[in-house]
Scaffold this motif. Structure first.
Motif, PDB file in Angstrom:
ATOM      1  N   VAL A  33       0.839  -1.208   0.000  1.00 10.39           N
ATOM      2  CA  VAL A  33       0.000   0.000   0.000  1.00 10.39           C
ATOM      3  C   VAL A  33       0.874   1.260   0.000  1.00 10.39           C
ATOM      4  O   VAL A  33       0.603   2.220  -0.732  1.00 10.39           O
ATOM      5  CB  VAL A  33      -0.947  -0.013   1.216  1.00 10.39           C
ATOM      6  N   VAL A  34       1.935   1.266   0.815  1.00 11.92           N
ATOM      7  CA  VAL A  34       2.830   2.426   0.852  1.00 11.92           C
ATOM      8  C   VAL A  34       3.510   2.628  -0.496  1.00 11.92           C
ATOM      9  O   VAL A  34       3.587   3.751  -1.018  1.00 11.92           O
ATOM     10  CB  VAL A  34       3.880   2.245   1.968  1.00 11.92           C
ATOM     11  N   LEU A  35       3.986   1.541  -1.078  1.00 12.53           N
ATOM     12  CA  LEU A  35       4.641   1.649  -2.375  1.00 12.53           C
ATOM     13  C   LEU A  35       3.659   2.077  -3.458  1.00 12.53           C
ATOM     14  O   LEU A  35       3.987   2.908  -4.326  1.00 12.53           O
ATOM     15  CB  LEU A  35       5.281   0.305  -2.728  1.00 12.53           C
ATOM     16  N   ALA A  36       2.439   1.530  -3.410  1.00  8.08           N
ATOM     17  CA  ALA A  36       1.424   1.925  -4.394  1.00  8.08           C
ATOM     18  C   ALA A  36       1.035   3.395  -4.228  1.00  8.08           C
ATOM     19  O   ALA A  36       0.797   4.103  -5.220  1.00  8.08           O
ATOM     20  CB  ALA A  36       0.194   1.034  -4.256  1.00  8.08           C
ATOM     21  N   THR A  38       3.028   5.777  -3.182  1.00  4.69           N
ATOM     22  CA  THR A  38       4.132   6.557  -3.743  1.00  4.69           C
ATOM     23  C   THR A  38       4.063   6.612  -5.259  1.00  4.69           C
ATOM     24  O   THR A  38       4.165   7.688  -5.874  1.00  4.69           O
ATOM     25  CB  THR A  38       5.471   5.935  -3.304  1.00  4.69           C
ATOM     26  N   LEU A  39       3.880   5.448  -5.876  1.00  2.00           N
ATOM     27  CA  LEU A  39       3.831   5.409  -7.341  1.00  2.00           C
ATOM     28  C   LEU A  39       2.566   6.080  -7.869  1.00  2.00           C
ATOM     29  O   LEU A  39       2.589   6.682  -8.958  1.00  2.00           O
ATOM     30  CB  LEU A  39       3.902   3.956  -7.815  1.00  2.00           C
ATOM     31  N   SER A  60       5.624   5.504 -14.071  1.00  2.00           N
ATOM     32  CA  SER A  60       5.953   5.469 -12.646  1.00  2.00           C
ATOM     33  C   SER A  60       6.644   4.157 -12.279  1.00  2.00           C
ATOM     34  O   SER A  60       7.663   4.154 -11.571  1.00  2.00           O
ATOM     35  CB  SER A  60       4.689   5.644 -11.817  1.00  2.00           C
ATOM     36  N   VAL A  61       6.106   3.046 -12.756  1.00  2.00           N
ATOM     37  CA  VAL A  61       6.711   1.739 -12.465  1.00  2.00           C
ATOM     38  C   VAL A  61       8.093   1.632 -13.099  1.00  2.00           C
ATOM     39  O   VAL A  61       9.032   1.093 -12.496  1.00  2.00           O
ATOM     40  CB  VAL A  61       5.788   0.608 -12.956  1.00  2.00           C
ATOM     41  N   THR A  62       8.250   2.169 -14.313  1.00  5.39           N
ATOM     42  CA  THR A  62       9.553   2.129 -14.975  1.00  5.39           C
ATOM     43  C   THR A  62      10.596   2.918 -14.205  1.00  5.39           C
ATOM     44  O   THR A  62      11.744   2.475 -14.040  1.00  5.39           O
ATOM     45  CB  THR A  62       9.420   2.687 -16.405  1.00  5.39           C
ATOM     46  N   ILE A  63      10.224   4.092 -13.724  1.00  6.31           N
ATOM     47  CA  ILE A  63      11.161   4.904 -12.930  1.00  6.31           C
ATOM     48  C   ILE A  63      11.533   4.181 -11.639  1.00  6.31           C
ATOM     49  O   ILE A  63      12.705   4.175 -11.233  1.00  6.31           O
ATOM     50  CB  ILE A  63      10.536   6.280 -12.638  1.00  6.31           C
ATOM     51  N   PHE A  64      10.554   3.545 -11.002  1.00  3.83           N
ATOM     52  CA  PHE A  64      10.835   2.814  -9.762  1.00  3.83           C
ATOM     53  C   PHE A  64      11.807   1.661 -10.017  1.00  3.83           C
ATOM     54  O   PHE A  64      12.781   1.475  -9.264  1.00  3.83           O
ATOM     55  CB  PHE A  64       9.523   2.292  -9.174  1.00  3.83           C
ATOM     56  N   ILE A  65      11.562   0.878 -11.068  1.00  4.92           N
ATOM     57  CA  ILE A  65      12.454  -0.239 -11.386  1.00  4.92           C
ATOM     58  C   ILE A  65      13.853   0.269 -11.729  1.00  4.92           C
ATOM     59  O   ILE A  65      14.875  -0.320 -11.329  1.00  4.92           O
ATOM     60  CB  ILE A  65      11.867  -1.073 -12.535  1.00  4.92           C
ATOM     61  N   ALA A  66      13.923   1.391 -12.451  1.00  4.06           N
ATOM     62  CA  ALA A  66      15.228   1.961 -12.797  1.00  4.06           C
ATOM     63  C   ALA A  66      15.996   2.400 -11.549  1.00  4.06           C
ATOM     64  O   ALA A  66      17.219   2.211 -11.459  1.00  4.06           O
ATOM     65  CB  ALA A  66      15.041   3.148 -13.744  1.00  4.06           C
ATOM     66  N   LEU A  67      15.282   2.966 -10.569  1.00  2.00           N
ATOM     67  CA  LEU A  67      15.940   3.368  -9.320  1.00  2.00           C
ATOM     68  C   LEU A  67      16.458   2.161  -8.552  1.00  2.00           C
ATOM     69  O   LEU A  67      17.578   2.192  -8.007  1.00  2.00           O
ATOM     70  CB  LEU A  67      14.957   4.167  -8.456  1.00  2.00           C
ATOM     71  N   ILE A  68      15.681   1.073  -8.504  1.00  2.00           N
ATOM     72  CA  ILE A  68      16.130  -0.122  -7.798  1.00  2.00           C
ATOM     73  C   ILE A  68      17.355  -0.724  -8.473  1.00  2.00           C
ATOM     74  O   ILE A  68      18.357  -1.068  -7.818  1.00  2.00           O
ATOM     75  CB  ILE A  68      14.986  -1.153  -7.721  1.00  2.00           C
ATOM     76  N   VAL A  69      17.290  -0.849  -9.800  1.00  4.25           N
ATOM     77  CA  VAL A  69      18.427  -1.411 -10.534  1.00  4.25           C
ATOM     78  C   VAL A  69      19.653  -0.510 -10.387  1.00  4.25           C
ATOM     79  O   VAL A  69      20.784  -0.994 -10.184  1.00  4.25           O
ATOM     80  CB  VAL A  69      18.052  -1.601 -12.017  1.00  4.25           C
ATOM     81  N   GLY A  70      19.462   0.807 -10.471  1.00  2.00           N
ATOM     82  CA  GLY A  70      20.576   1.725 -10.303  1.00  2.00           C
ATOM     83  C   GLY A  70      21.192   1.661  -8.918  1.00  2.00           C
ATOM     84  O   GLY A  70      22.420   1.748  -8.764  1.00  2.00           O
ATOM     85  N   PHE A  71      20.347   1.470  -7.898  1.00  2.00           N
ATOM     86  CA  PHE A  71      20.863   1.364  -6.533  1.00  2.00           C
ATOM     87  C   PHE A  71      21.789   0.158  -6.399  1.00  2.00           C
ATOM     88  O   PHE A  71      22.919   0.267  -5.882  1.00  2.00           O
ATOM     89  CB  PHE A  71      19.693   1.271  -5.546  1.00  2.00           C
ATOM     90  N   PHE A  72      21.330  -1.004  -6.854  1.00  2.00           N
ATOM     91  CA  PHE A  72      22.163  -2.200  -6.736  1.00  2.00           C
ATOM     92  C   PHE A  72      23.395  -2.111  -7.637  1.00  2.00           C
ATOM     93  O   PHE A  72      24.466  -2.615  -7.293  1.00  2.00           O
ATOM     94  CB  PHE A  72      21.347  -3.450  -7.074  1.00  2.00           C
ATOM     95  N   TRP A  73      23.263  -1.459  -8.788  1.00  3.54           N
ATOM     96  CA  TRP A  73      24.391  -1.327  -9.691  1.00  3.54           C
ATOM     97  C   TRP A  73      25.466  -0.404  -9.113  1.00  3.54           C
ATOM     98  O   TRP A  73      26.671  -0.614  -9.315  1.00  3.54           O
ATOM     99  CB  TRP A  73      23.915  -0.791 -11.032  1.00  3.54           C
ATOM    100  N   LEU A  74      25.047   0.613  -8.371  1.00  2.00           N
ATOM    101  CA  LEU A  74      26.003   1.531  -7.772  1.00  2.00           C
ATOM    102  C   LEU A  74      26.629   0.992  -6.491  1.00  2.00           C
ATOM    103  O   LEU A  74      27.791   1.285  -6.197  1.00  2.00           O
ATOM    104  CB  LEU A  74      25.321   2.877  -7.471  1.00  2.00           C
ATOM    105  N   VAL A  75      25.864   0.219  -5.721  1.00  2.00           N
ATOM    106  CA  VAL A  75      26.306  -0.172  -4.382  1.00  2.00           C
ATOM    107  C   VAL A  75      26.983  -1.536  -4.365  1.00  2.00           C
ATOM    108  O   VAL A  75      28.069  -1.706  -3.790  1.00  2.00           O
ATOM    109  CB  VAL A  75      25.108  -0.147  -3.401  1.00  2.00           C
ATOM    110  N   VAL A  76      26.382  -2.536  -4.999  1.00  4.87           N
ATOM    111  CA  VAL A  76      26.853  -3.916  -4.827  1.00  4.87           C
ATOM    112  C   VAL A  76      28.236  -4.156  -5.436  1.00  4.87           C
ATOM    113  O   VAL A  76      29.128  -4.675  -4.747  1.00  4.87           O
ATOM    114  CB  VAL A  76      25.815  -4.903  -5.391  1.00  4.87           C
TER     115      VAL A  76
END
Length: 374
Positions: A33-36, A38-39, A60-76
């Motif tokens: 519900v919180v994520l929905a 936000t989007l 909105s969903v595309t931007i969210f997925i891009a942020l998640i992928v970018g986070f793991f790509w930058l951090v991991v």
């Protein structure tokens, strides 16, 4: 108590027991519900620009997925590289420390030699703790599949809620009595506004903390400053405990260069935390969500005790929503109504027929006197 009251009491107890057994599922639904929410807010912004609802949701969903992928790509990847370097340098550091202790034994009196620790004996004493940590890591890896499944469940529920939010809202409202449904709908509006306010304030605080961490770590020339800054901003979502969790990898990576850098990183994060807690959060959250610091800490302890790490992560939005329901239902609709009822009862006066007749006659007489005077 009659039979109907006993049945009602048993039904309430069984309902509470069932809710307790499915508390983790309810927490995952709340996360969706919180994520929905936000989007959905992001989709509404696209709709105001003239974009259709379906395309706005897709963006909105595309931007969210891009942020998640970018986070793991930058951090991991940077953390994996630095962790490998750390595993190589820690044994070398232990060997240097052991050589330094051997040289120290040759320079001090023999009476003080037994008091100098031996690195090998310290490692043997720490072996049980190391084995326990390794066992915990294996348990974490084995439980990662469960985490992935729960994450997928939250994402699927988020997509369902986001596709047609009004339909699910109507289903929830219909769970209440008909005379109270309009009131529940108004409470849900306030919950949505509060959640949107918390999301806005949290995003601003995350951005400021991440930017300050990136600038400070870059000045200190710490490796993987961008990844550490992103991680510090993300963990700032967890009040009180998030900054403590983010300083550990930063100090470990800074230790690869020099010990003084690790101390400098600790001081840097302490200063950032003081700025965030004394300036950023009071200014930003005061306009978005008004929660007392003690209430925030107590809610974290409560939700992490009953729901684990996910409860700690969602403690603040849960507290925001719980505050709205307690304020609107318990205080305004129950407690305040009791006070109004007693006040009305004290002011209510029973007038008999004779008194009403006498009062009407007095009013007629007063009207005649006023007519004569005119």
């Amino acid at each position: 108590m009659n039979l109907g009251q006993w049945i009602g009491l048993i039904a309430i107890v069984l309902s509470l027991y069932i809710l307790w057994q499915i508390r983790e599922v309810l927490l995952l639904i709340f996360a969706a519900v919180v994520l929905a929410t936000t989007l959905n807010r992001l989709a509404r912004r696209f709709q105001r620009s003239g974009v259709k609802r379906g395309i706005a949701v897709f963006l909105s969903v595309t931007i969210f997925i891009a942020l998640i992928v970018g986070f793991f790509w930058l951090v991991v990847p940077p953390f994996a590289v630095e962790f490998q370097a750390l595993t190589k340098q820690v044994p070398q550091g232990l060997e240097r420390f052991n050589d330094w202790l051997d040289q120290l034994r040759t320079r001090i009196p023999d009476q003080l030699t037994p008091y100098i620790p031996n690195v090998n004996s310290l490692i043997q004493q720490a072996q049980p703790f190391i084995n326990r940590a390794v066992g915990s890591s294996f348990a974490f890896v084995s439980g990662s599949l469960e985490v992935v499944l729960k994450t997928l469940l939250v994402l699927v529920l988020t997509g369902m809620f986001l596709s047609d939010p009004l339909a699910y809202r109507k289903v929830f409202v219909r769970l209440f009595p008909s005379f109270y449904r309009q009131r529940v709908d108004g409470i849900l509006d306030k919950c949505e506004v509060s959640l949107e306010g918390w999301i806005t304030g949290a995003f601003i605080a995350m951005s400021v903390v991440g930017l300050m961490s990136l600038i400070g770590l870059s000045i200190l020339r710490v490796r993987s400053a961008l990844a550490l800054g992103v991680l510090a901003g993300f963990l700032n979502l967890i009040p009180n405990l998030g900054p403590t969790m983010s300083v550990i990898p930063a100090m470990a990576i800074a230790l690869l260069d020099a010990p003084w850098k690790s101390v400098a990183v600790l001081l840097l994060y302490f200063v950032i935390q003081q700025i965030e807690s004394n300036f950023i959060t009071p200014i930003v959250m005061a306009h978005q969500v008004s929660l007392l610091p003690a209430v925030t800490l107590i809610s974290q302890l409560f939700f992490v005790t009953f729901f684990g790490f996910l409860g700690l992560f969602l403690a603040l939005p849960l507290t925001v929503v719980a505050k709205i329901w307690v304020q609107e239902v318990l205080i305004k609709d129950v407690l305040d109504q009791w006070g109004d009822k007693s006040h009305r009862e004290t002011e209510f006066v029973i007038v008999s027929d004779e008194q009403r007749t006498e009062k009407s006659a007095d009013n007629l007489a007063n009207d005649e006197d006023q007519t004569i005077n005119q």
